[in-house]
Enzyme design. Structure first.
Site, short mmCIF file in Angstrom:
data_model
loop_
_atom_site.label_atom_id
_atom_site.label_comp_id
_atom_site.label_asym_id
_atom_site.label_seq_id
_atom_site.Cartn_x
_atom_site.Cartn_y
_atom_site.Cartn_z
N VAL A 195 107.89 -41.88 -65.94
CA VAL A 195 108.24 -42.33 -64.61
C VAL A 195 106.96 -42.29 -63.78
O VAL A 195 106.27 -41.26 -63.73
CB VAL A 195 109.31 -41.40 -63.98
CG1 VAL A 195 109.49 -41.68 -62.49
CG2 VAL A 195 110.64 -41.55 -64.72
N CYS A 196 106.60 -43.42 -63.17
CA CYS A 196 105.37 -43.46 -62.38
C CYS A 196 105.46 -42.44 -61.25
O CYS A 196 106.42 -42.44 -60.47
CB CYS A 196 105.14 -44.85 -61.79
SG CYS A 196 103.74 -44.88 -60.65
N VAL A 197 104.47 -41.58 -61.17
CA VAL A 197 104.54 -40.48 -60.20
C VAL A 197 104.50 -40.99 -58.76
O VAL A 197 105.25 -40.52 -57.91
CB VAL A 197 103.47 -39.39 -60.49
CG1 VAL A 197 102.06 -39.94 -60.35
CG2 VAL A 197 103.67 -38.18 -59.61
#
Lengths: 130, 100, 128
Positions: A77-79
């Site tokens: 999940v893209c931070v």
């Protein structure tokens, strides 16, 4: 063949998460390798362990987590996209002094570099957009 | 050559049009999700797709056709594939471009 | 070939295909972040604006009143990141009444057929 997938749509709002999941299951079943699934934009919600659909509906997050366990997948999940939208793991919740964290098992928070690296090393990078 | 995926209905989005404009001869197009409505016969897009069949192979994702009740009558020349077939197409073509 | 050269992977040709207008949707901003990252990774980046994506490059954007960040500033940084392959599809521009002079960064026109060819020449195409 090495695949990586990117998912941009929110589960339960848009079919693209379901399509990406079915596609991932199929490619793994066929013996291909899945280097990474990168959840970006509204796709980050795929990683919320707090999603609570009715019992007779599919639970996309749970399906991803199971698939990750079965095939040792890298679900990222893209931070940056995730933090904005309230997707936090324990470390980030502590760092930003938030009252809770919700990143499901099998998912990790990481940077956009993971998306670029996936594009570099995969034979096929496939976008599931919304 | 490229495999193009389209996931929006042609009746509400320009994805099909843009893809047809840009797709090179020999590239293929797979209709998924709401884009499978482009596979319906007797629509305003039928002639355009029929004409494009000479330039591109067209596929439609069968589970999406079935979900929408349109799997029994689709345009001649559009081949139905399941997810395994979709994956196989992605390996046959050298890259995949998504229109959404 | 030395060891270092051997270990360094060849840069990939990555084309970012941008088809959305700015502000109404956050994909353009998120695409731009990905472009900068790809460039920082030393990849061969091409940026193409198609359909409503051409509106991303319109001069005089001022989203202060809607309390959003101005995308223009990040576009201005592209040159610093060494991203110089920036194209706007000619037909998309014409349909929307836009000219190159109305764009905030130097971009080149690309005809639809040239774009077809360019897509085929990439290692990966990332659509936003």
């Amino acid at each position: 063949m090495i695949f990586s997938l990117t998912v941009y749509g929110a589960p339960f709002s848009n079919q693209c998460s379901d399509t990406a999941y079915q596609f991932a299951s199929s490619l793994l079943k066929q013996g291909h390798s899945l280097h990474r699934v990168f959840f970006y934009h509204d796709g980050v919600y795929n990683g919320s362990v707090l999603a609570t659909p009715p019992q007779d509906e599919r639970n996309i997050q749970a399906s991803w987590s199971q698939l990750a366990q079965q095939y040792d997948l890298d679900l990222v999940v893209c931070v940056a996209a995730g933090l904005r939208r309230g997707m936090l793991d324990e470390t980030e919740a502590d760092r930003y002094e938030q009252p809770a964290h919700n990143l499901a098992s099998g998912f990790t928070l990481s940077g956009l570099g993971q998306m670029v690296e996936a594009a570099m090393v995969s034979d096929r990078m496939i976008t599931f957009g919304a | 050559m490229i495999l193009h995926t389209i996931n929006r209905s042609p009746f509400g989005s320009s994805c099909l049009q843009s893809c047809l404009d840009v797709a090179a001869a020999g590239s293929a197009i797979i209709l998924i999700e709401d884009a499978v409505y482009a596979a319906l016969p007797n629509t305003q897009y039928t002639d355009q797709i029929a004409a494009a069949l000479g330039k591109h192979k067209f596929y439609a994702l069968d589970p999406d056709l079935k979900a929408r009740g349109i799997h029994e009558a689709t345009l001649d020349g559009i081949e139905s594939v399941d997810y395994d077939g979709f994956v196989a197409l992605c390996t046959e073509f050298s890259k995949v471009v998504s229109w959404y | 070939m030395t060891d270092t050269e051997h270990k360094k992977p060849k840069p990939k040709k990555l084309l970012f295909l941008n088809r959305r207008a700015p502000y109404g949707c956050s994909l353009p901003r998120e695409a731009l972040d990905a472009v900068l990252m790809a460039s920082a990774f030393g990849q061969q980046v091409t940026l193409v604006f198609l359909d409503d994506g051409v509106f991303q490059l319109k001069k005089k954007q001022d989203p202060a009143d809607i309390e959003m960040k101005n995308l223009s500033k990040t576009f201005a940084a592209l040159e610093m990141y060494g991203v110089n392959e920036i194209y706007v599809e000619q037909a998309s521009m014409q349909k929307r009444g836009l000219t190159l002079a109305q764009l905030l960064i130097p971009a080149q026109f690309i005809a639809t057929q040239e774009l077809s060819l360019m897509l085929e020449q990439q290692d990966q195409v990332l659509s936003f």
